[in-house]
Write an enzyme that holds these catalytic residues in place. Structure first.
Site, PDB file in Angstrom:
ATOM      1  N   ASN A   1      -8.493 130.679  76.779  1.00 49.11           N
ATOM      2  CA  ASN A   1      -7.286 130.045  77.309  1.00 49.11           C
ATOM      3  C   ASN A   1      -7.153 130.368  78.794  1.00 49.11           C
ATOM      4  O   ASN A   1      -6.817 131.497  79.156  1.00 49.11           O
ATOM      5  CB  ASN A   1      -6.069 130.546  76.521  1.00 49.11           C
ATOM      6  CG  ASN A   1      -4.757 129.958  77.010  1.00 49.11           C
ATOM      7  OD1 ASN A   1      -4.699 129.298  78.036  1.00 49.11           O
ATOM      8  ND2 ASN A   1      -3.693 130.216  76.279  1.00 49.11           N
TER       9      ASN A   1
ATOM     10  N   HIS B   1      -4.576 121.385  75.829  1.00 48.58           N
ATOM     11  CA  HIS B   1      -4.590 122.742  76.368  1.00 48.58           C
ATOM     12  C   HIS B   1      -5.363 123.622  75.393  1.00 48.58           C
ATOM     13  O   HIS B   1      -5.098 123.619  74.187  1.00 48.58           O
ATOM     14  CB  HIS B   1      -3.161 123.243  76.542  1.00 48.58           C
ATOM     15  CG  HIS B   1      -3.051 124.704  76.813  1.00 48.58           C
ATOM     16  ND1 HIS B   1      -3.839 125.344  77.753  1.00 48.58           N
ATOM     17  CD2 HIS B   1      -2.260 125.671  76.258  1.00 48.58           C
ATOM     18  CE1 HIS B   1      -3.533 126.628  77.770  1.00 48.58           C
ATOM     19  NE2 HIS B   1      -2.587 126.854  76.864  1.00 48.58           N
TER      20      HIS B   1
ATOM     21  N   CYS C   1       1.292 127.344  81.106  1.00 48.48           N
ATOM     22  CA  CYS C   1       0.115 126.590  80.666  1.00 48.48           C
ATOM     23  C   CYS C   1       0.294 125.079  80.748  1.00 48.48           C
ATOM     24  O   CYS C   1      -0.685 124.332  80.682  1.00 48.48           O
ATOM     25  CB  CYS C   1      -0.251 126.983  79.237  1.00 48.48           C
ATOM     26  SG  CYS C   1      -0.626 128.736  79.033  1.00 48.48           S
TER      27      CYS C   1
END
Length: 325
Positions: A282, A252, A111
């Site tokens: 996500n 994020h 990520c």
């Protein structure tokens, strides 16, 4: 400075899945998901691939046809879900955009990938005098999660975001400071094993074995909150910019609770954090550039604005980039 973001783009799959859709296949509820993650819906791939989403995100980036493609000398794709390992996703993008000569490669920092790719691109563009470069963050998490595990399936979505970078040694806009780091995942809180194939020399019982993402949420959350705090503080300390001067923080988009806790610890108003996890969930390496594209396309950024991009992910990796728009 000199390396700045001049255009943004994104692409998400056609199919939108709400929490109510997940109620039909998982032991969960819309209220439970919203309360624990902040997610209301996400986009899930049906026919789309990592490559196709990446290409369309770049086409969105270049749709005004005002960029000389011959000036694009670098394409980096951050992904942990490449649909082709050879050629790389970035090479597929180059081919689709019909760029003759260009450095291309993929990186996997989970990520955190987009931040790492952006930092690598800045360094390469300066060292090799590359006028224009593209960085893509993209992941198809729907291919990785166990759709019987509500602890992971509810959190993730698919999507791609892209940025066009321009290098001008005399430009006062661009990346101001960067902080990147990694700590050991000693408790295996976030793991995804690769596919294992049977060969004449191993003892696998099956022709091949598939593995799914394993995540221990409480450990990841504790790490993520500390990672955001450390990263934001570090890029501020490395610059001459104060936290009060920051227009937006683009985190994020992993979990609303993580962002809320980090904001509280840093004594920053939650309104300063740009959040779209409710609509996208996500998207791993895609989350920061997708959010950045929304900010840009909605005219929420003005020339001279300071923003911070901050992320964290498997490895355990984390970091932040402070840039002047």
């Amino acid at each position: 400075m000199g390396v700045q973001i001049i255009k943004t783009g994104k692409k998400v799959p056609y199919k939108k899945i709400t929490n109510f859709d997940l109620e039909k296949i998982l032991n969960t509820t819309d209220e439970w998901i919203k309360d624990r993650t902040g997610v209301i819906s996400r986009f899930i791939s049906t026919n789309e691939t990592t490559t196709s989403l990446s290409i369309e995100a770049c086409q969105d980036l270049l749709k005004e046809n005002d960029v000389n493609l011959s000036e694009i000398g670098l394409i980096i794709c951050a992904t942990m879900t490449p649909d082709t390992i050879i050629p790389t996703v970035s090479a597929n993008i180059k081919k689709a955009l019909k760029i003759d000569h260009c450095i291309t490669f993929d990186i996997n920092v989970a990520c955190s990938g987009f931040l790492y790719a952006l930092s690598v691109a800045e360094s390469m563009m300066k060292n090799l005098s590359i006028k224009k470069g593209i960085v893509v963050g993209v992941d198809l998490n729907s291919q990785l999660v166990d759709w019987k595990d509500r602890g992971t399936a509810i959190v993730f979505g698919d999507g791609a975001g892209s940025v066009l970078l321009s290098y001008d040694i005399n430009d006062t806009s661009g990346i101001v400071s960067t902080f990147l780091d990694n700590i050991d995942d000693t408790e295996n809180s976030l793991i995804l094993k690769n596919i294992s194939y049977k060969t004449p020399f191993n003892n696998l019982n099956n022709e091949f074995e598939f593995f799914k993402l394993e995540m221990f949420g409480p450990k990841v959350m504790k790490f993520a909150i500390n990672a955001i705090n450390t990263s934001i503080s570090s890029v501020i300390n490395l610059s001459k910019v104060s936290l009060n001067e920051i227009k937006y923080i683009v985190p994020h988009q992993a979990n609303q609770r993580i962002i809320d806790a980090a904001a509280k610890n840093l004594k920053i108003s939650k309104e300063k954090f740009y959040i779209n996890i409710d609509n996208y969930a996500n998207t791993s390496a895609g989350s920061i550039p997708i959010a950045l594209d929304e900010l840009n396309k909605n005219n929420l950024l003005k020339k001279g604005d300071y923003i911070i991009l901050v992320g964290f992910g498997g490895g355990l990796s984390f970091g932040a980039i402070l840039l002047k728009w």
